[in-house]
Design an enzyme around this catalytic site. Structure first.
Site, PDB file in Angstrom:
ATOM      1  N   LYS A   1       0.829  -1.208   0.000  1.00 23.56           N
ATOM      2  CA  LYS A   1       0.000   0.000   0.000  1.00 23.56           C
ATOM      3  C   LYS A   1       0.869   1.266   0.000  1.00 23.56           C
ATOM      4  O   LYS A   1       0.601   2.205  -0.739  1.00 23.56           O
ATOM      5  CB  LYS A   1      -0.930  -0.032   1.222  1.00 23.56           C
ATOM      6  CG  LYS A   1      -1.896   1.144   1.293  1.00 23.56           C
ATOM      7  CD  LYS A   1      -3.190   0.755   1.963  1.00 23.56           C
ATOM      8  CE  LYS A   1      -3.054   0.683   3.468  1.00 23.56           C
ATOM      9  NZ  LYS A   1      -3.155   2.002   4.118  1.00 23.56           N
ATOM     10  N   SER A   2       1.896   1.278   0.822  1.00 19.63           N
ATOM     11  CA  SER A   2       2.747   2.475   0.906  1.00 19.63           C
ATOM     12  C   SER A   2       3.392   2.771  -0.445  1.00 19.63           C
ATOM     13  O   SER A   2       3.410   3.918  -0.910  1.00 19.63           O
ATOM     14  CB  SER A   2       3.856   2.263   1.941  1.00 19.63           C
ATOM     15  OG  SER A   2       3.306   2.137   3.222  1.00 19.63           O
TER      16      SER A   2
ATOM     17  N   ARG B   1       2.624   5.949  -3.302  1.00 22.75           N
ATOM     18  CA  ARG B   1       3.742   6.780  -3.774  1.00 22.75           C
ATOM     19  C   ARG B   1       3.935   6.628  -5.278  1.00 22.75           C
ATOM     20  O   ARG B   1       4.370   7.565  -5.954  1.00 22.75           O
ATOM     21  CB  ARG B   1       5.006   6.406  -2.999  1.00 22.75           C
ATOM     22  CG  ARG B   1       4.968   6.924  -1.539  1.00 22.75           C
ATOM     23  CD  ARG B   1       5.956   6.199  -0.662  1.00 22.75           C
ATOM     24  NE  ARG B   1       6.057   6.699   0.694  1.00 22.75           N
ATOM     25  CZ  ARG B   1       5.233   6.383   1.711  1.00 22.75           C
ATOM     26  NH1 ARG B   1       4.204   5.582   1.503  1.00 22.75           N
ATOM     27  NH2 ARG B   1       5.429   6.901   2.912  1.00 22.75           N
TER      28      ARG B   1
ATOM     29  N   ARG C   1      -9.213  11.837  12.413  1.00 22.73           N
ATOM     30  CA  ARG C   1      -7.767  11.662  12.637  1.00 22.73           C
ATOM     31  C   ARG C   1      -7.026  12.998  12.591  1.00 22.73           C
ATOM     32  O   ARG C   1      -7.373  13.885  11.816  1.00 22.73           O
ATOM     33  CB  ARG C   1      -7.195  10.687  11.600  1.00 22.73           C
ATOM     34  CG  ARG C   1      -7.831   9.319  11.743  1.00 22.73           C
ATOM     35  CD  ARG C   1      -7.322   8.333  10.735  1.00 22.73           C
ATOM     36  NE  ARG C   1      -5.924   8.009  10.935  1.00 22.73           N
ATOM     37  CZ  ARG C   1      -5.220   7.221  10.142  1.00 22.73           C
ATOM     38  NH1 ARG C   1      -5.797   6.705   9.058  1.00 22.73           N
ATOM     39  NH2 ARG C   1      -3.969   6.955  10.393  1.00 22.73           N
TER      40      ARG C   1
ATOM     41  N   SER D   1       6.925   8.764  12.443  1.00 21.72           N
ATOM     42  CA  SER D   1       5.864   8.709  11.440  1.00 21.72           C
ATOM     43  C   SER D   1       6.425   8.907  10.044  1.00 21.72           C
ATOM     44  O   SER D   1       6.943   9.981   9.714  1.00 21.72           O
ATOM     45  CB  SER D   1       4.802   9.777  11.721  1.00 21.72           C
ATOM     46  OG  SER D   1       3.951   9.884  10.598  1.00 21.72           O
TER      47      SER D   1
ATOM     48  N   GLN E   1       4.601   9.063   7.502  1.00 18.90           N
ATOM     49  CA  GLN E   1       3.704   9.979   6.799  1.00 18.90           C
ATOM     50  C   GLN E   1       4.159  11.423   6.993  1.00 18.90           C
ATOM     51  O   GLN E   1       4.160  12.227   6.059  1.00 18.90           O
ATOM     52  CB  GLN E   1       2.274   9.803   7.301  1.00 18.90           C
ATOM     53  CG  GLN E   1       1.677   8.453   6.911  1.00 18.90           C
ATOM     54  CD  GLN E   1       0.290   8.231   7.467  1.00 18.90           C
ATOM     55  OE1 GLN E   1      -0.219   9.055   8.225  1.00 18.90           O
ATOM     56  NE2 GLN E   1      -0.319   7.125   7.100  1.00 18.90           N
TER      57      GLN E   1
ATOM     58  N   ASP F   1       1.661  -1.374  11.788  1.00 21.56           N
ATOM     59  CA  ASP F   1       0.322  -1.785  11.339  1.00 21.56           C
ATOM     60  C   ASP F   1       0.002  -3.240  11.703  1.00 21.56           C
ATOM     61  O   ASP F   1      -1.104  -3.711  11.463  1.00 21.56           O
ATOM     62  CB  ASP F   1       0.198  -1.614   9.816  1.00 21.56           C
ATOM     63  CG  ASP F   1       0.199  -0.143   9.420  1.00 21.56           C
ATOM     64  OD1 ASP F   1      -0.192   0.697  10.253  1.00 21.56           O
ATOM     65  OD2 ASP F   1       0.596   0.165   8.284  1.00 21.56           O
TER      66      ASP F   1
ATOM     67  N   ARG G   1      -6.589   1.893  17.640  1.00 19.99           N
ATOM     68  CA  ARG G   1      -6.373   0.444  17.475  1.00 19.99           C
ATOM     69  C   ARG G   1      -6.072  -0.270  18.783  1.00 19.99           C
ATOM     70  O   ARG G   1      -6.397  -1.436  18.934  1.00 19.99           O
ATOM     71  CB  ARG G   1      -5.228   0.180  16.495  1.00 19.99           C
ATOM     72  CG  ARG G   1      -5.690   0.192  15.088  1.00 19.99           C
ATOM     73  CD  ARG G   1      -4.668  -0.296  14.095  1.00 19.99           C
ATOM     74  NE  ARG G   1      -5.250  -0.105  12.777  1.00 19.99           N
ATOM     75  CZ  ARG G   1      -4.576   0.098  11.670  1.00 19.99           C
ATOM     76  NH1 ARG G   1      -3.262   0.126  11.695  1.00 19.99           N
ATOM     77  NH2 ARG G   1      -5.211   0.265  10.531  1.00 19.99           N
TER      78      ARG G   1
ATOM     79  N   ARG H   1      -7.803  -3.212   9.405  1.00 23.56           N
ATOM     80  CA  ARG H   1      -6.882  -4.158  10.064  1.00 23.56           C
ATOM     81  C   ARG H   1      -7.528  -4.789  11.306  1.00 23.56           C
ATOM     82  O   ARG H   1      -7.202  -5.923  11.669  1.00 23.56           O
ATOM     83  CB  ARG H   1      -5.551  -3.499  10.391  1.00 23.56           C
ATOM     84  CG  ARG H   1      -4.840  -3.007   9.134  1.00 23.56           C
ATOM     85  CD  ARG H   1      -3.367  -2.854   9.266  1.00 23.56           C
ATOM     86  NE  ARG H   1      -2.864  -1.984   8.209  1.00 23.56           N
ATOM     87  CZ  ARG H   1      -2.589  -2.376   6.961  1.00 23.56           C
ATOM     88  NH1 ARG H   1      -2.753  -3.636   6.604  1.00 23.56           N
ATOM     89  NH2 ARG H   1      -2.150  -1.512   6.066  1.00 23.56           N
TER      90      ARG H   1
HETATM   91  C1  S3P Z   1       2.518   4.699   6.183  1.00 22.93           C
HETATM   92  C2  S3P Z   1       3.013   5.048   7.399  1.00 22.93           C
HETATM   93  C3  S3P Z   1       2.455   4.559   8.675  1.00 22.93           C
HETATM   94  C4  S3P Z   1       1.503   3.388   8.476  1.00 22.93           C
HETATM   95  C5  S3P Z   1       0.579   3.578   7.310  1.00 22.93           C
HETATM   96  C6  S3P Z   1       1.387   3.762   6.032  1.00 22.93           C
HETATM   97  C7  S3P Z   1       3.159   5.233   4.960  1.00 22.93           C
HETATM   98  O1  S3P Z   1       1.752   5.616   9.276  1.00 22.93           O
HETATM   99  O2  S3P Z   1       0.732   3.165   9.648  1.00 22.93           O
HETATM  100  O3  S3P Z   1      -0.265   2.469   7.156  1.00 22.93           O
HETATM  101  O4  S3P Z   1       2.897   4.714   3.855  1.00 22.93           O
HETATM  102  O5  S3P Z   1       3.946   6.187   5.082  1.00 22.93           O
HETATM  103  P1  S3P Z   1       2.487   6.677  10.264  1.00 22.93           P
HETATM  104  O6  S3P Z   1       3.464   7.417   9.490  1.00 22.93           O
HETATM  105  O7  S3P Z   1       1.384   7.564  10.769  1.00 22.93           O
HETATM  106  O8  S3P Z   1       3.082   5.823  11.341  1.00 22.93           O
END
Ligand code: S3P
Length: 452
Positions: A28-29, A33, A128, A174, A176, A327, A358, A403
């Site tokens: 997914k990540s 991207r 969130r 993080s 993200q 995750d 979670r 999840r």
């Molecule tokens: C992700 C970062 C994680 C993860 C999310 C995907 C990403 O989040 O939980 O499912 O693709 O950068 P956080 O950066 O908030 O930890």
């Protein structure tokens, strides 16, 4: 706010040995991207193995709304990007549904553009916190024109005429937040620096380098990473083969471990060390997981995982490992429910701000199904019952969290009594093939049309 689909319950029950081979969808990540960087880069990007889950498709739609051309050709996605610095102002709001990664990274990506962009999402996403990505953007000159209490969606941003490069020390582990600042730096003159005291998944750094960004990573003697990005450079379209998502592989993997007599191979799983914390932890618990046929694919290492059901023993999982398996805690808690002794999970504060809280959702689901566990502020201790004797029998609230849904369906495959989840529709955000794959391995899962 986006409407969520009508809930649909599902029940899993004690299954006989799982067997066979399976492939999980693309990571997914990396898929998010791939759409973002492909949509931004000059020229063509060709993506194979993309996760065609709702979350990722929303990112594709957002990039289209900002000028990229995105189309599916058979098994591949072809993207014609705008060129770095050339995104267009979208005509309407960008709707990210359930997707935290999609919205947080895109907020970074467009935050330094001299244009107005509105972001919306579903009930879960609208709860969130977005302040973690808005704070660095404010320092770069972005105006937050509209935000709900606590910096929540819907949010409207207006970027500056010329953004200011910053040095930003990421206050929580993080990927993200790290990524949002780096993406904001792509449209900023000069050098944007992210200081990352605790390493998180490194897909943004690796993929931006692949697209030709002037990016440099140095790790200082204290282990702190300094990521420097020279803004306003050229990004060039790439070929991307997305490996299988280890966070999705986690579900058939744990199911195989806890259902007696099982023997399963999960093919083509990403083995990036920032993502393999669950495998390491399960191996420490005594799990029989054998990575076979390790090979390079698309700049990453992948392997086929041979998994056999195992007698698990409780362990203490160090807090430092949390970013490498963030995750996977819900499904680890399920594995721990079948282990001998106590499993202690630590450093879980970030679990409280995922698609649901979670930590609370897992603890509530475990307790409802008879598992002895203790929820702390940032810890979870689970005392397992090998063979699942007396466990199960309850309905779990999923709180729109894919999840949580998949973890408890896995649990019900090995508990004495069935486990029901109140809603399975949101599983499609990250793993649309989940039910088919699990049933193909022999899992007994049925969906119930009416909501419970
Ligand atoms: C992700 C970062 C994680 C993860 C999310 C995907 C990403 O989040 O939980 O499912 O693709 O950068 P956080 O950066 O908030 O930890």
């Amino acid at each position: 706010m986006t409407d969520n689909p009508r809930p649909r319950a599902a029940t899993s029950r004690k299954s006989s040995a799982l067997s066979g081979r399976g492939r999980v969808p693309g990571d997914k990540s990396i898929s998010h991207r791939a759409f973002m960087f492909g949509g931004l880069a000059a020229g063509e990007t060709r993506v194979t193995g993309l996760l065609q889950g709702e979350d990722v498709l929303r990112t594709g739609e957002a990039m289209k709304a900002m000028g990229a051309r995105v189309e599916r050709q058979g098994a591949a996605w072809i993207i014609q990007g705008t060129g770095n610095g050339c995104l267009l102002e979208p005509e309407g709001p960008l709707d990210f549904g359930n997707a935290g990664t999609g919205v947080r990274l895109t907020i970074g990506l467009v935050g330094t553009y001299d244009m107005t962009t509105r972001f919306v999402g579903d009930t879960s996403l609208s709860r969130r916190p977005m302040g973690r990505v808005l704070d660095p953007l404010r320092q770069m000159g972005t105006q937050v024109v509209e935000a709900q209490a606590g910096d929540r969606l819907p949010i409207t941003l207006r970027g500056p005429k010329h953004a200011a490069p910053i040095t930003y020390r990421v206050p929580m582990p993080s990927a993200q937040v790290k990524s949002a600042v780096l993406l904001a730096g792509l449209n900023t003159p000069g050098v944007t620096t992210v200081v990352e005291p605790v390493m998180t998944r490194d897909h943004t750094e690796k993929m931006l380098l692949g697209f030709g960004a002037a990016l440099e990573v140095k790790t200082d003697p204290e282990g702190v990473r300094h990521i420097r990005l020279e803004g306003q450079g050229t990004l060039k379209g790439q070929e991307i083969a997305v490996p299988g998502d280890p966070s999705s592989a986690a579900f058939p993997l744990v199911a195989t471990l806890i259902v007696p007599g099982s023997d399963v191979v999960i093919e083509n799983v990403l083995m990036n060390p920032t993502r393999t914390g669950l495998i390491l932890t399960l191996q420490e618990m005594g799990a029989d997981i054998e990575p076979m046929n390790r090979r390079a694919s698309g700049g990453e290492e992948v392997a086929d995982l041979r998994v056999r059901s195992s007698h698990l023993k409780g362990v203490a999982v160090p807090a430092e490992r949390a970013p490498f398996m963030i995750d996977e805690y819900p499904v680890l808690a399920v594995a721990a429910s079948f282990a001998e002794g106590e499993t202690l999970m630590q450093g879980l504060e970030e679990l409280r701000v995922k698609e649901s809280d979670r930590l609370a959702a897992v603890a509530a689901g475990l307790k409802a199904n008879g598992v002895d566990c203790t929820e702390g502020e940032a810890t979870l201790a689970v005392r397992g019952r090998p063979e699942g004797k007396g466990l199960g029998g309850a309905t779990v609230e999923t709180h729109l969290d894919h999840r949580i849904a998949m973890s408890f369906l896995v649990m019900g495959l090995a508990t004495e009594k069935p486990v029901t989840i109140d809603d399975e529709t949101m599983i499609a955000t990250s793993f649309p093939e989940f039910m088919a794959l699990m049933r193909g391995l022999g899992a007994e899962i049925e969906t119930v049309e009416e909501a419970v």
